[in-house]
Structure formats: C-alpha cells, structure tokens
Design a protein around this motif. Structure first.
Motif, PDB file in Angstrom:
ATOM      1  N   ALA A  35     -50.181  76.418  72.498  1.00 26.25           N
ATOM      2  CA  ALA A  35     -50.159  75.752  73.810  1.00 26.25           C
ATOM      3  C   ALA A  35     -51.558  75.673  74.415  1.00 26.25           C
ATOM      4  CB  ALA A  35     -49.210  76.483  74.758  1.00 26.25           C
ATOM      5  N   ASP A  36     -52.358  76.709  74.236  1.00 24.45           N
ATOM      6  CA  ASP A  36     -53.724  76.709  74.769  1.00 24.45           C
ATOM      7  C   ASP A  36     -54.599  75.650  74.101  1.00 24.45           C
ATOM      8  OD1 ASP A  36     -53.078  78.794  76.472  1.00 24.45           O
ATOM      9  OD2 ASP A  36     -53.867  80.336  75.123  1.00 24.45           O
ATOM     10  N   ARG A  37     -54.240  75.250  72.880  1.00 26.60           N
ATOM     11  CA  ARG A  37     -54.980  74.196  72.182  1.00 26.60           C
ATOM     12  C   ARG A  37     -54.476  72.801  72.542  1.00 26.60           C
ATOM     13  NH1 ARG A  37     -53.492  77.019  67.909  1.00 26.60           N
ATOM     14  NH2 ARG A  37     -52.538  75.201  66.921  1.00 26.60           N
ATOM     15  N   GLY A  38     -53.466  72.715  73.397  1.00 26.81           N
ATOM     16  CA  GLY A  38     -52.933  71.417  73.807  1.00 26.81           C
ATOM     17  C   GLY A  38     -51.726  70.961  73.025  1.00 26.81           C
ATOM     18  N   ILE A  39     -51.217  71.808  72.144  1.00 31.12           N
ATOM     19  CA  ILE A  39     -50.014  71.468  71.393  1.00 31.12           C
ATOM     20  C   ILE A  39     -48.833  71.443  72.362  1.00 31.12           C
ATOM     21  CG2 ILE A  39     -48.447  72.236  69.542  1.00 31.12           C
ATOM     22  CD1 ILE A  39     -51.184  71.202  68.567  1.00 31.12           C
ATOM     23  N   LYS A  40     -47.970  70.440  72.190  1.00 36.64           N
ATOM     24  CA  LYS A  40     -46.789  70.292  73.049  1.00 36.64           C
ATOM     25  C   LYS A  40     -45.484  70.547  72.301  1.00 36.64           C
ATOM     26  CE  LYS A  40     -49.386  68.845  76.433  1.00 36.64           C
ATOM     27  NZ  LYS A  40     -49.875  69.833  77.362  1.00 36.64           N
ATOM     28  N   VAL A  41     -45.464  70.279  70.992  1.00 38.28           N
ATOM     29  CA  VAL A  41     -44.280  70.468  70.153  1.00 38.28           C
ATOM     30  C   VAL A  41     -44.758  70.954  68.786  1.00 38.28           C
ATOM     31  CG1 VAL A  41     -42.250  69.379  69.103  1.00 38.28           C
ATOM     32  CG2 VAL A  41     -43.093  68.535  71.304  1.00 38.28           C
ATOM     33  N   ILE A  42     -43.998  71.879  68.197  1.00 40.26           N
ATOM     34  CA  ILE A  42     -44.324  72.375  66.858  1.00 40.26           C
ATOM     35  C   ILE A  42     -43.210  71.965  65.904  1.00 40.26           C
ATOM     36  CG2 ILE A  42     -44.702  74.410  65.412  1.00 40.26           C
ATOM     37  CD1 ILE A  42     -45.772  75.837  67.952  1.00 40.26           C
ATOM     38  N   ILE A  43     -43.600  71.323  64.812  1.00 40.84           N
ATOM     39  CA  ILE A  43     -42.676  71.031  63.722  1.00 40.84           C
ATOM     40  C   ILE A  43     -42.988  72.039  62.626  1.00 40.84           C
ATOM     41  CG2 ILE A  43     -41.969  69.355  61.973  1.00 40.84           C
ATOM     42  CD1 ILE A  43     -43.013  67.148  63.888  1.00 40.84           C
ATOM     43  N   ALA A  44     -41.980  72.813  62.228  1.00 42.52           N
ATOM     44  CA  ALA A  44     -42.189  73.866  61.230  1.00 42.52           C
ATOM     45  C   ALA A  44     -41.239  73.666  60.060  1.00 42.52           C
ATOM     46  CB  ALA A  44     -41.972  75.241  61.856  1.00 42.52           C
ATOM     47  N   GLY A  45     -41.805  73.437  58.890  1.00 40.29           N
ATOM     48  CA  GLY A  45     -40.995  73.254  57.696  1.00 40.29           C
ATOM     49  C   GLY A  45     -41.089  74.465  56.799  1.00 40.29           C
TER      50      GLY A  45
END
Length: 163
Positions: free
Chosen positions: A55-65
């Motif tokens: 989140a601190d890097r500006g990520i809003k959603v994580i897709i994890a495979g």
C-alpha cells in the motif's frame, strides 16, 4: 496510463505462463502493474515485507497466483488491508488443481480472498481493473470498450455460424 497500481505476484516463476494473462489484460485496459515472484513457503520474509509495504508503494489491489498448497493469496491477505484476488494455478504437483482452489477459496472469516477459476488470471486482471474503476473514469472507459468488444466478437461468431 492510469496511475492506479496492481501487483501481480506468484509463488514460482513457473506460474508466469498463467499469470501473464493478468498482465496482458491489464496492459490492454491501460492499468499500470508490477509483477514478481513471492513464495509463501520458500521466502516467507520476502512475502511479509512485500505484502506489508504494498500500500505504501501505491498498490491498490494484489493478484496472487499459486499452485499446490497455494498459501500465498491467503497469507498476503492476512498481512494487508488491500483487496487480494487469488488465482489457483494447476501446477505439476497439483491434484487436478483442486488443492489450489480449495486452499485459496476456503479462507477463514476476517481474511477474505476473492477467488477466480483455475488458471483464470485474465479474469483476475479484469476484476482488479473493475475494483479500481470505482474511482477512475479512465479505467471505466477502457472496461466498457473491452466488454463491448467481447459482445461484438460473440455477435460475429453467431453470424458466421448462422449463415
């Protein structure tokens, strides 16, 4: 390109053949993303720091495979407030993919992971873009065009079959 960011992570580089579909559709939709390998089992410290700093890097959603035991999506979801979309991957050590599906799908209350179909990284990318579209008109326009193109392809297929 939109400034909204999505992270695409996977448990192993061998998952890239599946996870690339998420990257491809995000690129098509004009959504910025980053992609890397983060193994819940082999590099737990990397997973902890990656998830906590996203989140601190500006990520809003994580897709994890992840394949096999597929702990990556759930563990990442336990470490961040960001929405996590899990992609079950049918890997070489998988039980027809069911182990991955159930590992990602059956999360305890309080730690949700949105789960797409087996190997459906493209759908994960679309879902992530739809989540971001609630606050980004640029993505809304691109999603509408994408869906219109899907409908057009079906209509063209129907016409070619009907004569």
């Amino acid at each position: 390109m939109s400034q909204a960011k999505i992270a695409i992570i996977m448990g192993s580089k061998s998952d890239l053949v599946i996870m690339q579909d998420a990257a491809d559709v995000l690129k098509e939709l004009g959504v910025d993303y980053e992609m890397t390998v983060v193994s819940a089992h082999r590099t737990p410290d990397r997973m902890f720091s990656y998830a906590r700093a996203a989140a601190d890097r500006g990520i809003k959603v994580i897709i994890a495979g992840a394949g096999g035991a597929a702990h990556l999506p759930g563990m990442v979801a336990s470490l961040t407030h960001l929405p996590v979309i899990g992609v079950p991957v049918k890997s070489s050590n998988s039980i027809d993919g069911w182990d991955s599906i159930l590992s990602i799908l059956q999360m305890p209350n309080g730690i949700p992971v949105a789960t797409v179909a087996l190997n459906a990284a493209k759908n994960a990318g679309i879902l992530a873009a739809q989540i971001l579209s609630t606050a980004d008109e640029y993505i809304v326009a691109n999603l509408k065009a994408f869906k219109e193109d899907l409908a057009k392809k079906v209509e063209e297929s129907a016409k070619s079959m009907e004569g």
